[in-house]
Write a protein that holds these residues in place. Structure first.
Motif, PDB file in Angstrom:
ATOM      1  N   MET A   1      18.074   2.431   2.030  1.00 53.14           N
ATOM      2  CA  MET A   1      16.727   2.893   1.675  1.00 53.14           C
ATOM      3  C   MET A   1      16.497   2.910   0.168  1.00 53.14           C
ATOM      4  SD  MET A   1      14.550   3.053   3.656  1.00 53.14           S
ATOM      5  CE  MET A   1      13.622   3.331   2.159  1.00 53.14           C
ATOM      6  N   TRP A 176      12.151   2.438 -11.630  1.00 53.69           N
ATOM      7  CA  TRP A 176      10.950   3.197 -11.277  1.00 53.69           C
ATOM      8  C   TRP A 176      10.008   3.331 -12.458  1.00 53.69           C
ATOM      9  CZ3 TRP A 176       9.386   5.005  -6.483  1.00 53.69           C
ATOM     10  CH2 TRP A 176      10.326   4.896  -5.458  1.00 53.69           C
ATOM     11  N   GLN A 325       5.178  13.289 -11.100  1.00 55.26           N
ATOM     12  CA  GLN A 325       4.333  14.474 -11.020  1.00 55.26           C
ATOM     13  C   GLN A 325       4.506  15.311 -12.284  1.00 55.26           C
ATOM     14  OE1 GLN A 325       4.711  16.409  -6.910  1.00 55.26           O
ATOM     15  NE2 GLN A 325       6.209  14.785  -6.777  1.00 55.26           N
ATOM     16  N   PRO A 349      11.228   9.780  -9.990  1.00 50.93           N
ATOM     17  CA  PRO A 349      12.461   8.995  -9.940  1.00 50.93           C
ATOM     18  C   PRO A 349      12.804   8.309 -11.258  1.00 50.93           C
ATOM     19  CG  PRO A 349      10.689   7.860  -8.806  1.00 50.93           C
ATOM     20  CD  PRO A 349      10.147   9.187  -9.212  1.00 50.93           C
TER      21      PRO A 349
ATOM     22  N   MET B   1      16.646  10.571  -6.362  1.00 52.27           N
ATOM     23  CA  MET B   1      16.619   9.177  -6.781  1.00 52.27           C
ATOM     24  C   MET B   1      15.728   8.313  -5.894  1.00 52.27           C
ATOM     25  SD  MET B   1      17.570   8.264  -9.413  1.00 52.27           S
ATOM     26  CE  MET B   1      16.849   6.739  -8.867  1.00 52.27           C
ATOM     27  N   GLY B   2      14.444   8.504  -6.060  1.00 50.60           N
ATOM     28  CA  GLY B   2      13.537   7.655  -5.305  1.00 50.60           C
ATOM     29  C   GLY B   2      13.511   7.946  -3.835  1.00 50.60           C
ATOM     30  N   GLU B   3      14.051   9.078  -3.414  1.00 53.92           N
ATOM     31  CA  GLU B   3      14.038   9.371  -1.993  1.00 53.92           C
ATOM     32  C   GLU B   3      12.737  10.022  -1.560  1.00 53.92           C
ATOM     33  OE1 GLU B   3      17.606  11.509  -1.756  1.00 53.92           O
ATOM     34  OE2 GLU B   3      18.815   9.689  -1.817  1.00 53.92           O
ATOM     35  N   ARG B   4      12.037  10.579  -2.512  1.00 55.65           N
ATOM     36  CA  ARG B   4      10.735  11.173  -2.228  1.00 55.65           C
ATOM     37  C   ARG B   4       9.747  10.665  -3.270  1.00 55.65           C
ATOM     38  NH1 ARG B   4      11.860  15.242   1.296  1.00 55.65           N
ATOM     39  NH2 ARG B   4       9.755  16.051   1.223  1.00 55.65           N
ATOM     40  N   ILE B   5       8.514  10.441  -2.817  1.00 53.43           N
ATOM     41  CA  ILE B   5       7.473  10.120  -3.786  1.00 53.43           C
ATOM     42  C   ILE B   5       6.270  10.993  -3.485  1.00 53.43           C
ATOM     43  CG2 ILE B   5       8.064   7.737  -4.398  1.00 53.43           C
ATOM     44  CD1 ILE B   5       5.908   6.933  -2.336  1.00 53.43           C
ATOM     45  N   PRO B   6       5.385  11.118  -4.458  1.00 52.01           N
ATOM     46  CA  PRO B   6       4.203  11.943  -4.221  1.00 52.01           C
ATOM     47  C   PRO B   6       3.442  11.441  -2.987  1.00 52.01           C
ATOM     48  CG  PRO B   6       4.353  11.347  -6.536  1.00 52.01           C
ATOM     49  CD  PRO B   6       5.415  10.565  -5.819  1.00 52.01           C
ATOM     50  N   GLU B 145       4.786  15.681  -0.987  1.00 54.32           N
ATOM     51  CA  GLU B 145       5.593  14.467  -1.136  1.00 54.32           C
ATOM     52  C   GLU B 145       5.851  13.817   0.217  1.00 54.32           C
ATOM     53  OE1 GLU B 145       9.118  15.959  -3.015  1.00 54.32           O
ATOM     54  OE2 GLU B 145       8.137  16.152  -4.966  1.00 54.32           O
ATOM     55  N   LEU B 148      10.816   9.041   1.729  1.00 59.03           N
ATOM     56  CA  LEU B 148      10.812   7.593   1.929  1.00 59.03           C
ATOM     57  C   LEU B 148      11.616   7.178   3.161  1.00 59.03           C
ATOM     58  CD1 LEU B 148      11.103   6.169  -1.706  1.00 59.03           C
ATOM     59  CD2 LEU B 148       9.093   6.271  -0.240  1.00 59.03           C
ATOM     60  N   GLY B 172       9.225   4.458   3.080  1.00 54.86           N
ATOM     61  CA  GLY B 172       9.902   3.608   2.100  1.00 54.86           C
ATOM     62  C   GLY B 172       9.701   2.126   2.400  1.00 54.86           C
ATOM     63  N   TRP B 175       6.293   1.369   1.178  1.00 55.43           N
ATOM     64  CA  TRP B 175       6.279   1.468  -0.295  1.00 55.43           C
ATOM     65  C   TRP B 175       6.892   0.226  -0.931  1.00 55.43           C
ATOM     66  CZ3 TRP B 175       4.517   3.964  -4.492  1.00 55.43           C
ATOM     67  CH2 TRP B 175       5.207   3.795  -5.685  1.00 55.43           C
TER      68      TRP B 175
END
Lengths: 495, 495
Positions: A1, A176, A325, A349, B1-6, B145, B148, B172, B175
């Motif tokens: 992922m 990112w 954010q 990120p 590390m990019g596992e969640r985004i807004p 959030e 992903l 993800g 995305w």
């Protein structure tokens, strides 16, 4: 992922082999050519590596050779420690020691510094470009992928107190950051980015990373030159350029009545608050200025104001980039209401995985995924960020960060000094310059102290003035109140 | 590390509140307006949710209400099961049961289907738009959030054998698919994407996801209409459109001697191999055609050919998008040499997290991070992908995937039939159409079997011909050799 992505240099040279990657003076290299050079270099550098080498320092001025080296270290999975050659060898020696870096690559122009660093640290192996270019090629396995969580680069910054800290920037931080920027600025076939900022700063390094991620040429300048920059921006070859306030002032001054080519679409202004008259001048001249907010810890921009809002929101750093954010936290540790100032906190990120080997600093700086910048600002009702003060005590001089604590520590190292406080004073040319205030146990001249500072600090960090006082302003907890130092200056003027 | 985004809807409406998000017939909604509608809807839908609801099915035709619903389910963290309304209720009933979905939202035009699905499954709660729009608003916590790794959408596809499988598409996947596409096609302030493909297909859904991630308006068509599409492409309002071959043929036929507006920059052609004469015609007319390769499992494109290579590499699907990788594996399970055909295998963060509740199928489909498509193709020396055959037996008819195994299973359900085999036959209008071959235990008419198929299969899947044979071609392991079925057809013609 999304934890691994293709080795971006190989992927880019696979996808866009014939697109220009780098332009320097009259030379052009395509992505394919760059990859070939880097792969050859990587095989040579491998011969210099010892098993325990995890990092290598780069002490260079902007040059294609520095670009090849940066990519080659990424290919090897070696973390690059970027050294600012404007610092003293004492300062750089600390960074090498702190990051346990025993390998350093430098260019001939900086040979004196490199040799001095080795004298002070006998374990350090130093190689100049001509040396490492003649190493034998070593057979290597190719890295198909980059781990987004792995550290890619380290750059030192200082905080309000203590020694400078190594900011770890991961491959994911750079990735990112590039993506967040593209979602805001767009991405056009004809884009090319002028890099006249140092590659050892995140402002410069981030341009290189975008280049390979976007498939976009970079025009690299060895050092900033306002006439050359203006002429490039008038030629139609450049669509985007990163600047700090001091660069922009000089460019506008030289530009006179002229303006830039219509295909020039973005002047990205970072590195500290910009004076309003300068912004107004850009708007008047139709220069597409984008104010930004970012720092080493955010791997470049984290907020950017677009030109359509430039006039309406003059002085704002814009809104958060898409993956990021921003929030403002007041003194009661609650989210501040619109227009109420507080500490700017960031999430996303692109934010550093942490300071190298500084568990305590990391504990202070991070809270539930939020990075506490120490900078003061507010957001208006529409969510536009206004930065009031970079860290309560950070001094930004010509785009360079100066941390009072660092200068104070040097001054306190002088036998005569009991206490020292440093603050930034407005300066027409540099934005800000540092002034020092000291209390001395025995008589000492300003000239002697200046000389003492020069041996320990980069030239731009040496206080422009050192003022002797009875005692420094402190609060009940005996904490130095740097802002109150300005009052001493007022008193001095009045007296 | 990019596992969640807004939360991408909220972030987009925060960043670009006044930008158009959706255009349908004569109506325009900005991102702010869309967010307000979605937040209201989300509060209403919440009243219909039971604690155990993890998924909800959508049975709708392209319409703004479908767009609101898709976003509202994302806001609620409910996985959306997209139902293709061209399927039969038997087929859809299976999908609902297989995904354990007990909640279905539909539009009035599909009321008959929805009611029938409920009749067959008493546990199913079904609500039409007017019903759920009158639900009371329920107070809700807002999701700041998106995770992903969480599943966002489920779409059913079939394999070479067995029942259809639910492809799980994570936040993800969407995305990275959007980002990979933007790094290839670029991203321009004036972009707007015409969506005349169904939103229940990944081709349509991916446009909606790009819209909110890029801040780009979508022109939504209820159903494809070549004249309307041509007129939009001539108007200058549209810069990008996704099509399948059958749509493109009809558009070119209607277009006559005219061409499209100069600001129209990308015709993204997916959904199966394209006939060369069609591509040549586009190149002749200066239509910026981008051939792509992708599937439900890759959340839209994974390879795309750019127009500068369109002529040179006619027939190729291009190179992998930046975050993805492609390899060709030969019969000996080794990477094939250039120009040698083999199975197309894929890797990248846009690839499905797996088939829903199908551990065995997942074990077969994935190997060390690579997804085995079953499609056959090769790469030339420069790394351009050529797709020879979509899965050895996949039939693509008017852009819709038809899986022989599915039709065979239906035929085998008929009392008279001993064995059945289905293959695709070239067809001028649809690209391919399915033909069935059967061995029967007692006499049965083609008409009766056709009628039987129609009650169990979507109209486009019903074989155009059902041919009776002695026995089907099988290999030593008794595996049906579908490709050999064509020989029967030749024999029939000759006899």
């Amino acid at each position: 992922m999304g934890e691994r992505i293709p080795n971006w240099l190989l992927q880019r040279s696979h996808i866009s082999p014939n697109k220009p990657a780098l332009i320097f003076e009259d030379q052009v290299w395509t992505f394919q050519e760059m990859k070939d050079i880097v792969q050859d270099l990587q095989a040579k550098l491998a011969s210099s590596l010892k098993e325990q080498d995890r990092r290598a320092a780069i002490l260079m001025k902007n040059h294609p050779k520095m670009v090849w080296l940066i990519h080659a270290l990424q290919q090897l999975g070696i973390e690059a420690v970027f050294l600012n050659h404007r610092l003293t060898t004492t300062e750089l020696g600390f960074q090498l020691q702190d990051s346990q870096t025993n390998l350093l690559f430098y260019d001939e122009t900086l040979a004196e510094m490199a040799n001095k660093l080795r004298e002070e640290n006998p374990q350090l192996r130093i190689y100049t470009t001509t040396q490492y270019e003649s190493f034998p090629n070593q057979q290597l396995e190719i890295r198909d992928e980059y781990d987004l969580a792995a550290t890619c680069s380290i750059m030192y910054t200082s905080g309000t107190t203590g020694k400078p800290k190594g900011v770890q920037q991961t491959y994911g931080n750079h990735w990112w950051s590039a993506i967040g920027s593209s979602l805001n600025l767009g991405l056009q076939e004809k884009d090319s980015w002028l890099c006249a900022v140092p590659l050892f700063h995140i402002s410069g390094l981030s341009i290189l990373m975008r280049s390979v991620i976007y498939g976009m040429p970079v025009y690299l300048m060895e050092q900033f030159d306002e006439e050359k920059a203006n002429s490039l921006l008038q030629s139609g070859q450049i669509t985007i350029m990163s600047v700090v306030t001091a660069m922009l002032s000089r460019m506008l001054e030289t530009l006179g009545m002229k303006t830039y080519h219509s295909s020039f679409r973005c002047l990205l202004l970072g590195g500290g608050p910009a004076p309003l008259p300068l912004l107004e001048k850009c708007v008047e001249k139709g220069i597409p200025i984008f104010q930004t907010y970012g720092m080493t810890e955010t791997a470049s921009q984290i907020a950017t104001l677009s030109p359509e809002d430039a006039f309406k929101k003059l002085g704002s750093a814009g809104k958060a980039l898409f993956p990021a954010q921003i929030r403002i936290i007041d003194e009661n540790n609650r989210e501040a209401a619109p227009n109420q100032p507080g500490e700017i906190q960031l999430k996303g990120p692109n934010i550093t995985s942490g300071y190298l080997a500084r568990p305590e600093a990391n504990q202070v700086a991070f809270e539930q995924g939020w990075f506490k910048t120490g900078d003061i600002g507010y957001m208006d009702e529409e969510g536009f960020l206004y930065v009031l003060d970079r860290r309560s005590d950070l001094i930004i001089s010509g785009g360079e960060n100066i941390y009072p604590a660092e200068i104070e520590e040097v001054l306190l190292g002088h036998d005569a000094i009991i206490e020292a406080g440093v603050t930034g004073i407005k300066d027409e040319k540099w934005g800000q310059v540092p002034y020092a205030f000291i209390a001395a146990r025995n008589s000492v001249s300003e000239a002697e102290l200046m000389q003492f500072c020069r041996t320990h600090l980069a030239a731009y960090k040496v206080p422009k003035k050192i003022i002797q006082v009875e005692a420094l302003p402190r609060n009940a907890a005996n904490k130095l109140l740097r802002r109150k130092l300005l009052e001493y200056l007022e008193q001095e003027k009045q007296s």
